[in-house]
Design a protein around this motif. Structure first.
Motif, PDB file in Angstrom:
ATOM      1  N   GLY A 110      -5.199 -16.667   1.426  1.00 18.73           N
ATOM      2  CA  GLY A 110      -5.220 -17.633   0.327  1.00 18.73           C
ATOM      3  C   GLY A 110      -6.577 -18.231   0.047  1.00 18.73           C
ATOM      4  N   ALA A 111      -7.639 -17.656   0.610  1.00 14.00           N
ATOM      5  CA  ALA A 111      -8.984 -18.195   0.398  1.00 14.00           C
ATOM      6  C   ALA A 111      -9.523 -17.785  -0.972  1.00 14.00           C
ATOM      7  CB  ALA A 111      -9.930 -17.707   1.490  1.00 14.00           C
ATOM      8  N   ARG A 112     -10.486 -18.549  -1.448  1.00 12.74           N
ATOM      9  CA  ARG A 112     -11.279 -18.183  -2.612  1.00 12.74           C
ATOM     10  C   ARG A 112     -12.713 -17.962  -2.133  1.00 12.74           C
ATOM     11  NH1 ARG A 112      -8.653 -22.763  -6.584  1.00 12.74           N
ATOM     12  NH2 ARG A 112      -7.158 -21.409  -7.642  1.00 12.74           N
ATOM     13  N   ILE A 113     -13.275 -16.867  -2.545  1.00 11.95           N
ATOM     14  CA  ILE A 113     -14.578 -16.458  -2.040  1.00 11.95           C
ATOM     15  C   ILE A 113     -15.687 -17.133  -2.833  1.00 11.95           C
ATOM     16  CG2 ILE A 113     -16.127 -14.481  -1.744  1.00 11.95           C
ATOM     17  CD1 ILE A 113     -13.577 -12.772  -1.358  1.00 11.95           C
ATOM     18  N   ILE A 114     -16.700 -17.620  -2.127  1.00 15.41           N
ATOM     19  CA  ILE A 114     -17.879 -18.211  -2.763  1.00 15.41           C
ATOM     20  C   ILE A 114     -19.083 -17.339  -2.427  1.00 15.41           C
ATOM     21  CG2 ILE A 114     -19.424 -20.197  -2.872  1.00 15.41           C
ATOM     22  CD1 ILE A 114     -17.042 -21.965  -2.120  1.00 15.41           C
ATOM     23  N   ILE A 115     -19.762 -16.864  -3.449  1.00 11.73           N
ATOM     24  CA  ILE A 115     -20.934 -16.029  -3.244  1.00 11.73           C
ATOM     25  C   ILE A 115     -22.067 -16.495  -4.161  1.00 11.73           C
ATOM     26  CG2 ILE A 115     -20.083 -14.308  -4.907  1.00 11.73           C
ATOM     27  CD1 ILE A 115     -21.568 -12.167  -3.275  1.00 11.73           C
ATOM     28  N   PHE A 116     -23.269 -16.444  -3.623  1.00 11.53           N
ATOM     29  CA  PHE A 116     -24.469 -16.694  -4.421  1.00 11.53           C
ATOM     30  C   PHE A 116     -25.087 -15.325  -4.713  1.00 11.53           C
ATOM     31  CE2 PHE A 116     -24.111 -20.525  -1.625  1.00 11.53           C
ATOM     32  CZ  PHE A 116     -23.736 -21.418  -2.632  1.00 11.53           C
ATOM     33  N   PRO A 117     -24.898 -14.795  -5.924  1.00 10.47           N
ATOM     34  CA  PRO A 117     -25.236 -13.391  -6.189  1.00 10.47           C
ATOM     35  C   PRO A 117     -26.695 -13.021  -5.980  1.00 10.47           C
ATOM     36  CG  PRO A 117     -23.825 -14.263  -7.921  1.00 10.47           C
ATOM     37  CD  PRO A 117     -24.248 -15.426  -7.075  1.00 10.47           C
ATOM     38  N   GLU A 118     -27.599 -14.004  -6.008  1.00  9.50           N
ATOM     39  CA  GLU A 118     -29.005 -13.687  -5.780  1.00  9.50           C
ATOM     40  C   GLU A 118     -29.378 -13.745  -4.301  1.00  9.50           C
ATOM     41  OE1 GLU A 118     -31.693 -14.933  -9.317  1.00  9.50           O
ATOM     42  OE2 GLU A 118     -30.117 -16.464  -9.190  1.00  9.50           O
ATOM     43  N   GLY A 119     -28.429 -14.142  -3.465  1.00  3.43           N
ATOM     44  CA  GLY A 119     -28.610 -14.052  -2.033  1.00  3.43           C
ATOM     45  C   GLY A 119     -29.406 -15.162  -1.379  1.00  3.43           C
TER      46      GLY A 119
END
Length: 274
Positions: free
Chosen positions: A146-155
């Motif tokens: 049930g998690a929502r993923i958090i990503i910073f696309p530029e790393g």
């Protein structure tokens, strides 16, 4: 300048004095019992207390909008990344966040156990493109809980209006997970700089933008994502600039902000600063 340096120092003192013991407590509870309501409550306390401290001590107010664009169910938040404030802004709406972190961090005693309990997704940058299968495996596991993923696309954190550098990870997640991606624009770097210890008063803003549905071709998705994040971020940066910044503005940044203003004026874009 001296007054703001003192205000910044007070915030950092508060930040580190409470972060260290809270991290130990949350880490220990995660090692013993896994993810718990107590651990999550302490995490939310850490976020909200730091936001209050930023406002009272450093003069940085927080404004988050666009929550109506967050779909029900699993999704990915793909956000611009300028400062630690971004984490404070993103976590509450995620409700059960799963961050992407370097694999090496997972080997740190206590931290690694806590990170796994909170569905942190490993990325082994030393393996290049071969790191993707491990990342997808962890991501699917996080979504199943049930998690929502958090990503910073530029790393990594980028200063406002720096040249963009979107990595392939977000596109591979989009292709492999078949869930919506919510672009997130923000302007926090104007007030909490990537390479500056000084904090500057103002309103840090984040905006959740309309979700990109699954199923698009990879190139079309990437173009749509980059356009949404960069356009939305530029609008928030220009709004803060037009409202007036109390911080010193380096010549290169001022030139870029003035360029945004001219482009908005030439295009007659009334929504840019709204």
């Amino acid at each position: 300048m001296i007054l703001q340096a003192l205000r910044s120092l007070l915030f950092y003192a508060f930040y580190y004095v409470q972060t260290v013991p809270l991290a130990i407590i949350i880490g220990l509870t995660a090692v013993i019992w896994g993810r718990t309501r107590i651990g999550w409550a302490l995490s939310l306390y850490w976020i909200h207390s730091n936001l209050i401290a930023l406002r009272l001590l450093a003069g940085i107010r927080t404004e988050v909008s666009g929550e109506e664009n967050i779909p029900d169910g699993p999704c990915i938040f793909a956000a611009k990344h300028m400062s630690d404030w971004d984490i404070f802004a993103l976590v509450p709406a995620a409700k059960r966040p799963a961050f992407i972190a370097k694999k090496e961090l997972m080997d740190i005693p206590l931290f690694g156990h806590a990170a796994r309990a909170y569905h942190t997704i490993r990325i082994d940058r030393s393996r290049g493109s071969n790191a993707i299968p491990l990342m997808l495996e962890d991501a699917r596991e996080a979504l199943s809980h049930g998690a929502r993923i958090i990503i910073f696309p530029e790393g990594t954190r980028k200063a406002p209006l720096e040249p963009i550098d979107y990595r392939q990870g977000i596109t591979r997640l989009y292709e492999g997970l078949d869930v919506p991606v919510v672009p997130v624009a923000l302007n926090s770097g104007l007030f909490w700089g990537r390479k500056s210890l000084l904090l500057w008063p103002g309103t840090a803003r984040a905006r959740y933008l309309p979700a990109i549905p699954p199923g698009l071709p990879a190139a079309a998705f990437r173009d749509r994502l980059v356009d949404a994040i960069e356009t939305g971020t530029n609008a928030l940066l220009l709004r803060a600039y037009d409202d007036g910044l109390s911080r010193p503005i380096p010549p290169e940044l001022r030139e870029r902000l003035d360029g945004l203003r001219r482009a908005a004026s030439e295009n007659g874009d009334e929504t840019t600063t709204s």
